[in-house]
Design a protein around this motif. Sequence first.
Motif, mmCIF file in Angstrom:
data_model
loop_
_atom_site.group_PDB
_atom_site.id
_atom_site.type_symbol
_atom_site.label_atom_id
_atom_site.label_comp_id
_atom_site.label_asym_id
_atom_site.label_seq_id
_atom_site.Cartn_x
_atom_site.Cartn_y
_atom_site.Cartn_z
ATOM 1 N N SER A 123 0.965 -1.201 0.003
ATOM 2 C CA SER A 123 0.021 0.073 0.052
ATOM 3 C C SER A 123 0.900 1.379 -0.039
ATOM 4 C CB SER A 123 -0.824 0.156 1.200
ATOM 5 O OG SER A 123 -0.131 0.297 2.465
ATOM 6 N N VAL A 124 0.238 2.229 -0.296
ATOM 7 C CA VAL A 124 0.963 3.634 -0.175
ATOM 8 C C VAL A 124 1.608 3.792 0.881
ATOM 9 C CG1 VAL A 124 0.859 6.105 -0.287
ATOM 10 C CG2 VAL A 124 -0.499 4.739 -2.098
ATOM 11 N N GLU A 125 0.842 3.793 2.184
ATOM 12 C CA GLU A 125 1.417 3.913 3.340
ATOM 13 C C GLU A 125 2.454 3.013 3.869
ATOM 14 O OE1 GLU A 125 0.462 6.429 5.408
ATOM 15 O OE2 GLU A 125 -1.148 7.024 3.913
ATOM 16 N N GLU A 126 2.433 1.819 3.467
ATOM 17 C CA GLU A 126 3.565 0.847 3.761
ATOM 18 C C GLU A 126 4.728 1.053 2.777
ATOM 19 O OE1 GLU A 126 1.563 -3.500 4.540
ATOM 20 O OE2 GLU A 126 1.308 -2.670 2.578
ATOM 21 N N ARG A 127 4.518 1.596 1.583
ATOM 22 C CA ARG A 127 5.812 2.128 0.988
ATOM 23 C C ARG A 127 6.359 3.467 1.470
ATOM 24 N NH1 ARG A 127 4.550 0.462 -5.508
ATOM 25 N NH2 ARG A 127 4.911 -1.687 -5.317
ATOM 26 N N VAL A 128 5.514 4.344 1.671
ATOM 27 C CA VAL A 128 5.942 5.412 2.329
ATOM 28 C C VAL A 128 6.773 5.157 3.672
ATOM 29 C CG1 VAL A 128 5.437 7.768 3.453
ATOM 30 C CG2 VAL A 128 4.328 6.995 1.464
ATOM 31 N N GLU A 129 6.346 4.373 4.405
ATOM 32 C CA GLU A 129 7.138 4.031 5.664
ATOM 33 C C GLU A 129 8.512 3.334 5.266
ATOM 34 O OE1 GLU A 129 6.289 0.400 8.822
ATOM 35 O OE2 GLU A 129 4.491 2.133 8.578
#
Length: 396
Positions: A123-129
């Motif tokens: 997900s976007v959030e996981e990749r940003v993390e």
Amino acid sequence: PLPHPFPSTWNPGNPETKLFVTIAEIITDDGIHGYGAACDSSQLLAGIWDTHIRPLVIGKEITQVEAINTGLVNASLYAYRPWCVEVAVWDALGKYANLPIYKMLGGVQDKVLAYASTGSLKSVEERVEDAERYIAEGFKMMKLRAHHDDPFEDVRIIAEIKKRVGDKLKIAVDANQGWFFTGKRSVAKWDLKKALNVCRAFEEIGIEWIEEPLYGYDFEGLAELRKRTTLHVAGGELNAQVHEYRDLIKHNCFDIYQMDVVLSGGFVQNRKVAAMAEAEQAFAQRTAEQNERERQFDRRVRQMEAAELLTQRGLSPKFAPWLTGSTPEESQERVDAFQAAFQAGVAETVTARMAGAAPAEPTPSPAYDREVLRGMSPREINAHWAEIQNTLKGSV
């Protein structure tokens, strides 16, 4: 065994639970130990180890890496990539000379930029993390996978990640289209048209390169794509040996050749490929302006063809820049949809969005000569297009 199943993008539907690794060890009469390692080779190499691998190195001088590599080329016809053996020979040779391998190969520079590579869809959030962690670890670039069934979902996700990380981290994209597993779930393959449209979307985002956007042996398709996108096109990780790379280089398929020493021929083969690519680069520099001219020509001619279609329908050719597709067929589809919008009674909305209005009567389309355009520089083509646009200002 892996602590958790790994859902790789290159093997969709088959989460990996184990990682097989081959470790090759070379021992010299002087007691020097050289090591080389590679993933996923052990089971396939085991069957030919005693018959085709050991005889290549037993009794050889460790300086005979060229001869050993030639033998490994022949052995690779029987089984998987045996190049970790050559890496072990180089390791022993480096220890004998008390030099790191990069210095033995010429030592042009002692540092290279490392990037953080990812291998699954998140997900976007996981990749940003992940991105924030890589930044904290000192990385300047990360590589993301684009492998959704709809590639424009990848574009949307990566655009959001780029927006979040800003200039703190450069982003490259691996499309994983160079080769395919026939696993439990197949992923739609990209053809040239799809790859070109995706590349143009990524151009707007500003990524560093697009990796393996087409099948690794589609030399003509890769060359055409490279001509028609401003992105750097990368690939070649799983191509093998000098002759395959010769054809890639001859066709000008890539801006970045990503040979992997343990996958594509060892140091000996890869060094020869690097020399060929370097020699070809002089030619590539000479043809760079011509390639840019072709891109400009292609875009302008397609805009003019869209203008011609609009004029034939009694619509203003001024809308051509917005309705130009990557192929004549796509432009035709867009013009059809545009005309249908007028016929459906939504002309005012469409016209406002395009910052213009339908013409009271058909306006003659601008004339163009393909051969004249081909002889122009990119700057001259732009000037010619600006002149045509000026002639259209009165035909709103």
